[in-house]
Design a protein around this motif. Structure first.
Motif, PDB file in Angstrom:
ATOM      1  N   VAL A   1     -14.515  25.144  52.064  1.00 22.94           N
ATOM      2  CA  VAL A   1     -12.933  25.181  52.089  1.00 22.94           C
ATOM      3  C   VAL A   1     -12.756  25.547  50.760  1.00 22.94           C
ATOM      4  CG1 VAL A   1     -11.214  23.946  52.670  1.00 22.94           C
ATOM      5  CG2 VAL A   1     -12.782  23.619  54.041  1.00 22.94           C
ATOM      6  N   PHE A   2     -12.957  24.822  49.662  1.00 24.92           N
ATOM      7  CA  PHE A   2     -12.907  25.117  48.428  1.00 24.92           C
ATOM      8  C   PHE A   2     -14.293  24.730  47.636  1.00 24.92           C
ATOM      9  CE2 PHE A   2      -8.676  23.109  49.686  1.00 24.92           C
ATOM     10  CZ  PHE A   2      -7.953  24.004  49.601  1.00 24.92           C
ATOM     11  N   ALA A   3     -14.890  25.956  47.748  1.00 23.84           N
ATOM     12  CA  ALA A   3     -16.258  26.093  47.185  1.00 23.84           C
ATOM     13  C   ALA A   3     -16.094  25.609  45.700  1.00 23.84           C
ATOM     14  CB  ALA A   3     -17.002  27.209  47.409  1.00 23.84           C
ATOM     15  N   PRO A   4     -17.205  24.964  45.157  1.00 29.70           N
ATOM     16  CA  PRO A   4     -18.046  24.058  45.867  1.00 29.70           C
ATOM     17  C   PRO A   4     -17.662  22.790  46.042  1.00 29.70           C
ATOM     18  CG  PRO A   4     -18.498  24.144  43.417  1.00 29.70           C
ATOM     19  CD  PRO A   4     -17.321  24.914  43.577  1.00 29.70           C
ATOM     20  N   LEU A   5     -16.379  22.199  46.056  1.00 29.03           N
ATOM     21  CA  LEU A   5     -15.829  21.132  45.888  1.00 29.03           C
ATOM     22  C   LEU A   5     -15.991  20.366  47.380  1.00 29.03           C
ATOM     23  CD1 LEU A   5     -13.098  20.829  43.121  1.00 29.03           C
ATOM     24  CD2 LEU A   5     -15.569  20.061  42.962  1.00 29.03           C
ATOM     25  N   LEU A   6     -15.122  21.133  48.333  1.00 31.29           N
ATOM     26  CA  LEU A   6     -14.880  20.781  49.638  1.00 31.29           C
ATOM     27  C   LEU A   6     -15.619  21.549  50.497  1.00 31.29           C
ATOM     28  CD1 LEU A   6     -13.425  18.651  51.475  1.00 31.29           C
ATOM     29  CD2 LEU A   6     -11.589  20.156  51.510  1.00 31.29           C
ATOM     30  N   THR A   7     -16.205  20.874  51.560  1.00 35.88           N
ATOM     31  CA  THR A   7     -17.089  21.711  52.614  1.00 35.88           C
ATOM     32  C   THR A   7     -16.906  20.757  53.718  1.00 35.88           C
ATOM     33  OG1 THR A   7     -18.858  22.385  50.910  1.00 35.88           O
ATOM     34  CG2 THR A   7     -19.448  22.551  53.060  1.00 35.88           C
ATOM     35  N   LEU A   8     -16.678  21.566  54.919  1.00 33.78           N
ATOM     36  CA  LEU A   8     -16.786  20.790  56.324  1.00 33.78           C
ATOM     37  C   LEU A   8     -18.273  20.701  56.728  1.00 33.78           C
ATOM     38  CD1 LEU A   8     -13.673  22.650  58.223  1.00 33.78           C
ATOM     39  CD2 LEU A   8     -13.783  20.356  56.809  1.00 33.78           C
TER      40      LEU A   8
ATOM     41  N   LEU B   1     -15.482  15.812  56.347  1.00 38.33           N
ATOM     42  CA  LEU B   1     -15.241  16.204  54.780  1.00 38.33           C
ATOM     43  C   LEU B   1     -16.422  15.707  54.110  1.00 38.33           C
ATOM     44  CD1 LEU B   1     -11.576  14.991  54.573  1.00 38.33           C
ATOM     45  CD2 LEU B   1     -12.456  17.474  55.076  1.00 38.33           C
ATOM     46  N   ASN B   2     -17.002  16.888  53.111  1.00 41.64           N
ATOM     47  CA  ASN B   2     -17.809  16.547  52.363  1.00 41.64           C
ATOM     48  C   ASN B   2     -17.557  17.029  50.810  1.00 41.64           C
ATOM     49  OD1 ASN B   2     -20.415  18.009  50.880  1.00 41.64           O
ATOM     50  ND2 ASN B   2     -21.072  16.128  51.842  1.00 41.64           N
ATOM     51  N   VAL B   3     -17.565  16.187  49.920  1.00 40.18           N
ATOM     52  CA  VAL B   3     -17.177  16.647  48.563  1.00 40.18           C
ATOM     53  C   VAL B   3     -18.427  16.502  47.565  1.00 40.18           C
ATOM     54  CG1 VAL B   3     -15.731  15.888  46.706  1.00 40.18           C
ATOM     55  CG2 VAL B   3     -14.671  15.735  48.978  1.00 40.18           C
ATOM     56  N   SER B   4     -18.678  17.664  47.133  1.00 44.14           N
ATOM     57  CA  SER B   4     -19.787  17.721  46.290  1.00 44.14           C
ATOM     58  C   SER B   4     -19.257  18.166  44.825  1.00 44.14           C
ATOM     59  CB  SER B   4     -21.079  18.474  46.849  1.00 44.14           C
ATOM     60  OG  SER B   4     -21.534  17.834  47.743  1.00 44.14           O
ATOM     61  N   CYS B   5     -19.996  18.013  43.763  1.00 46.94           N
ATOM     62  CA  CYS B   5     -19.411  18.636  42.422  1.00 46.94           C
ATOM     63  C   CYS B   5     -20.496  18.674  41.461  1.00 46.94           C
ATOM     64  CB  CYS B   5     -18.251  17.726  41.965  1.00 46.94           C
ATOM     65  SG  CYS B   5     -17.680  18.244  40.341  1.00 46.94           S
ATOM     66  N   CYS B   6     -20.510  19.680  40.704  1.00 50.03           N
ATOM     67  CA  CYS B   6     -21.237  19.656  39.413  1.00 50.03           C
ATOM     68  C   CYS B   6     -22.694  19.633  39.488  1.00 50.03           C
ATOM     69  CB  CYS B   6     -20.798  18.430  38.347  1.00 50.03           C
ATOM     70  SG  CYS B   6     -18.979  18.147  38.350  1.00 50.03           S
ATOM     71  N   GLY B   7     -23.118  20.134  40.695  1.00 48.71           N
ATOM     72  CA  GLY B   7     -24.687  20.307  40.713  1.00 48.71           C
ATOM     73  C   GLY B   7     -25.102  19.059  41.740  1.00 48.71           C
ATOM     74  N   ILE B   8     -24.338  18.152  41.876  1.00 52.71           N
ATOM     75  CA  ILE B   8     -24.607  16.964  42.679  1.00 52.71           C
ATOM     76  C   ILE B   8     -24.187  17.098  44.146  1.00 52.71           C
ATOM     77  CG2 ILE B   8     -24.401  14.452  43.151  1.00 52.71           C
ATOM     78  CD1 ILE B   8     -23.706  14.224  39.892  1.00 52.71           C
ATOM     79  N   ASN B   9     -25.453  17.388  45.173  1.00 48.93           N
ATOM     80  CA  ASN B   9     -25.276  17.494  46.397  1.00 48.93           C
ATOM     81  C   ASN B   9     -24.999  16.068  47.303  1.00 48.93           C
ATOM     82  OD1 ASN B   9     -25.086  18.385  48.966  1.00 48.93           O
ATOM     83  ND2 ASN B   9     -27.113  18.599  49.333  1.00 48.93           N
ATOM     84  N   ASN B  10     -23.634  15.752  47.612  1.00 50.25           N
ATOM     85  CA  ASN B  10     -23.248  14.678  48.341  1.00 50.25           C
ATOM     86  C   ASN B  10     -23.847  14.733  49.870  1.00 50.25           C
ATOM     87  OD1 ASN B  10     -22.356  12.305  49.485  1.00 50.25           O
ATOM     88  ND2 ASN B  10     -20.059  13.042  49.409  1.00 50.25           N
ATOM     89  N   PRO B  11     -24.696  13.764  50.432  1.00 55.03           N
ATOM     90  CA  PRO B  11     -25.331  13.949  51.555  1.00 55.03           C
ATOM     91  C   PRO B  11     -24.180  13.265  52.673  1.00 55.03           C
ATOM     92  CG  PRO B  11     -26.053  12.338  50.711  1.00 55.03           C
ATOM     93  CD  PRO B  11     -25.399  12.682  49.710  1.00 55.03           C
ATOM     94  N   TYR B  12     -23.122  12.664  52.328  1.00 52.04           N
ATOM     95  CA  TYR B  12     -22.305  12.076  53.145  1.00 52.04           C
ATOM     96  C   TYR B  12     -20.945  12.494  53.396  1.00 52.04           C
ATOM     97  CZ  TYR B  12     -25.352   8.253  51.709  1.00 52.04           C
ATOM     98  OH  TYR B  12     -26.286   7.181  51.802  1.00 52.04           O
ATOM     99  N   ALA B  13     -20.438  12.507  54.578  1.00 51.81           N
ATOM    100  CA  ALA B  13     -19.157  13.249  55.114  1.00 51.81           C
ATOM    101  C   ALA B  13     -18.086  11.967  55.419  1.00 51.81           C
ATOM    102  CB  ALA B  13     -19.458  13.880  56.186  1.00 51.81           C
TER     103      ALA B  13
END
Length: 159
Positions: A38-45, A119-131
């Motif tokens: 949605v707003f790469a790389p911050l917000l992903t569905l 909703l999945n939020v990741s940032c700064c090279g860190i891949n958040n596995p949670y939604a």
């Protein structure tokens, strides 16, 4: 109290509308491992069905009805407490956020057997596995608001 109820209503409605769009318009559950930036790389569905509590804890146990009961009891307690508390505007908004989000997740558990997280939020090279979802955000912000904007029964007694 009217502010609490209206806040809860609008949060509940917003949560359910976003879930409807993701589940039935985007059709995210039908596409396993599919993500939409949605707003790469911050917000992903990214679809995740949460059958447990926070972060999917206890998902292996059938706790659907117990979690529904707990959410309804906590919501009723918060409404009772905020009514009795000499609370200001922000405390009433916080209570509405918490209750609206909790009821949104209750509806998911009743209809789907699990909470729809997407909703999945990741940032700064860190891949958040949670939604998470709008209801989860509202519950979290509402709980923090109740801590900050109420005195928690610690009223100072005057002599």
């Amino acid at each position: 109290m009217r502010l609490t109820y209206w806040t809860g209503f609008w949060i509940f409605l917003f949560d359910q509308v976003t879930k409807y769009i993701v589940l039935y318009q985007v059709n995210l559950p039908a596409q396993p491992n599919q993500t939409y930036e949605v707003f790469a790389p911050l917000l992903t569905l990214r679809m995740a069905w949460n059958r447990g509590v926070n972060f999917g804890l206890f998902a292996d146990f059938d706790m659907r009805w117990a979690l529904i009961a707990v959410a309804l009891i906590i919501s009723a307690f918060v409404l009772w407490w905020i009514r009795r508390e000499n609370a200001g505007r922000w405390a009433h908004i916080s209570a509405g956020l918490l209750v609206g989000g909790a009821i949104g997740n209750v509806v998911d558990r009743v209809l789907h057997g699990a909470v729809a997280d997407f909703l999945n939020v990741s940032c700064c090279g860190i891949n958040n596995p949670y939604a998470f979802n709008v209801a989860d955000i509202s519950i979290f912000v509402g709980a923090i608001g109740l801590v900050l904007f109420t005195d928690g029964g610690n009223k100072k007694k005057t002599a």
